[in-house]
Design a protein around this motif. Sequence first.
Motif, PDB file in Angstrom:
ATOM      1  N   HIS A 116       0.857  -1.185   0.000  1.00 46.18           N
ATOM      2  CA  HIS A 116       0.000   0.000   0.000  1.00 46.18           C
ATOM      3  C   HIS A 116       0.891   1.232   0.000  1.00 46.18           C
ATOM      4  O   HIS A 116       1.942   1.244   0.642  1.00 46.18           O
ATOM      5  CB  HIS A 116      -0.915   0.016   1.221  1.00 46.18           C
ATOM      6  CG  HIS A 116      -1.865  -1.137   1.250  1.00 46.18           C
ATOM      7  ND1 HIS A 116      -3.109  -1.069   0.691  1.00 46.18           N
ATOM      8  CD2 HIS A 116      -1.727  -2.393   1.741  1.00 46.18           C
ATOM      9  CE1 HIS A 116      -3.723  -2.242   0.851  1.00 46.18           C
ATOM     10  NE2 HIS A 116      -2.895  -3.065   1.480  1.00 46.18           N
ATOM     11  N   LEU A 117       0.436   2.266  -0.675  1.00 46.17           N
ATOM     12  CA  LEU A 117       1.213   3.487  -0.786  1.00 46.17           C
ATOM     13  C   LEU A 117       0.861   4.459   0.332  1.00 46.17           C
ATOM     14  O   LEU A 117      -0.309   4.687   0.625  1.00 46.17           O
ATOM     15  CB  LEU A 117       0.947   4.157  -2.135  1.00 46.17           C
ATOM     16  CG  LEU A 117       1.680   5.467  -2.371  1.00 46.17           C
ATOM     17  CD1 LEU A 117       3.178   5.217  -2.526  1.00 46.17           C
ATOM     18  CD2 LEU A 117       1.128   6.164  -3.589  1.00 46.17           C
ATOM     19  N   THR A 133      -0.169  12.624  -7.246  1.00 46.30           N
ATOM     20  CA  THR A 133      -1.087  11.498  -7.369  1.00 46.30           C
ATOM     21  C   THR A 133      -0.289  10.308  -7.898  1.00 46.30           C
ATOM     22  O   THR A 133       0.608  10.471  -8.725  1.00 46.30           O
ATOM     23  CB  THR A 133      -2.268  11.798  -8.313  1.00 46.30           C
ATOM     24  OG1 THR A 133      -1.765  12.174  -9.586  1.00 46.30           O
ATOM     25  CG2 THR A 133      -3.157  12.895  -7.764  1.00 46.30           C
ATOM     26  N   GLU A 174      -0.792   6.242  -9.285  1.00 48.77           N
ATOM     27  CA  GLU A 174      -1.683   5.177  -9.748  1.00 48.77           C
ATOM     28  C   GLU A 174      -0.863   3.962 -10.132  1.00 48.77           C
ATOM     29  O   GLU A 174       0.086   4.106 -10.902  1.00 48.77           O
ATOM     30  CB  GLU A 174      -2.506   5.632 -10.948  1.00 48.77           C
ATOM     31  CG  GLU A 174      -3.533   6.683 -10.603  1.00 48.77           C
ATOM     32  CD  GLU A 174      -4.633   6.167  -9.685  1.00 48.77           C
ATOM     33  OE1 GLU A 174      -4.965   4.958  -9.771  1.00 48.77           O
ATOM     34  OE2 GLU A 174      -5.141   6.952  -8.883  1.00 48.77           O
ATOM     35  N   SER A 177      -2.444   2.876  -6.243  1.00 45.07           N
ATOM     36  CA  SER A 177      -1.995   3.131  -4.872  1.00 45.07           C
ATOM     37  C   SER A 177      -1.809   1.833  -4.096  1.00 45.07           C
ATOM     38  O   SER A 177      -1.348   1.853  -2.957  1.00 45.07           O
ATOM     39  CB  SER A 177      -2.982   4.044  -4.148  1.00 45.07           C
ATOM     40  OG  SER A 177      -4.254   3.437  -4.091  1.00 45.07           O
TER      41      SER A 177
END
Length: 167
Positions: free
Chosen positions: A90-91, A102, A104, A106
């Motif tokens: 997980h980011l 942002t 992509e 995440s």
Amino acid sequence: MPIQAEGVPRKLAGPFDFGGGHMDPYRAVNPGLVYNVDAREYNKFFNCTLGCESYKLNLNLPSITVPNLKDHVILCRTVTNVGPADATYHLVFKSPAVVDVTVEPSVISFTQSSSSSMTFVVKFTTRQRVQGGYTFGGLTWSDESTHSVRIPLAIWTVIQDFLADTS
């Protein structure tokens, strides 16, 4: 007392002055994720002169520096799983001041039947138009147990190319 950077004139130390921290050999042999770069890619990078800005930004390094962000820039990084075959990361990120970030996707997941590499896209957008000065942040991929893989972010925002910061 704040840390001072070495050199003349003396100044408060910033992220470019700090070291990498203490090395933990046990964690170093089990990093979870790595950013692979082929030697040919380094050769292209070193031989790149004019018109190579996009190539330089997308070299798969474990750090991101954008030296002249005017409005927005999009770049990619690829991580390779060298940990357990079944892993989900997980980011978590700290966005640099005056910049929106942002990422992509995440969440990245690896399974025994999937590829061991995943590419993610990072978009930086200026929130406030200011001239010069690096601002810092970081992206961290965490499997929420053993592995935490951080890459630092350093962003220099500009309004115009011809304005120079002489400080």
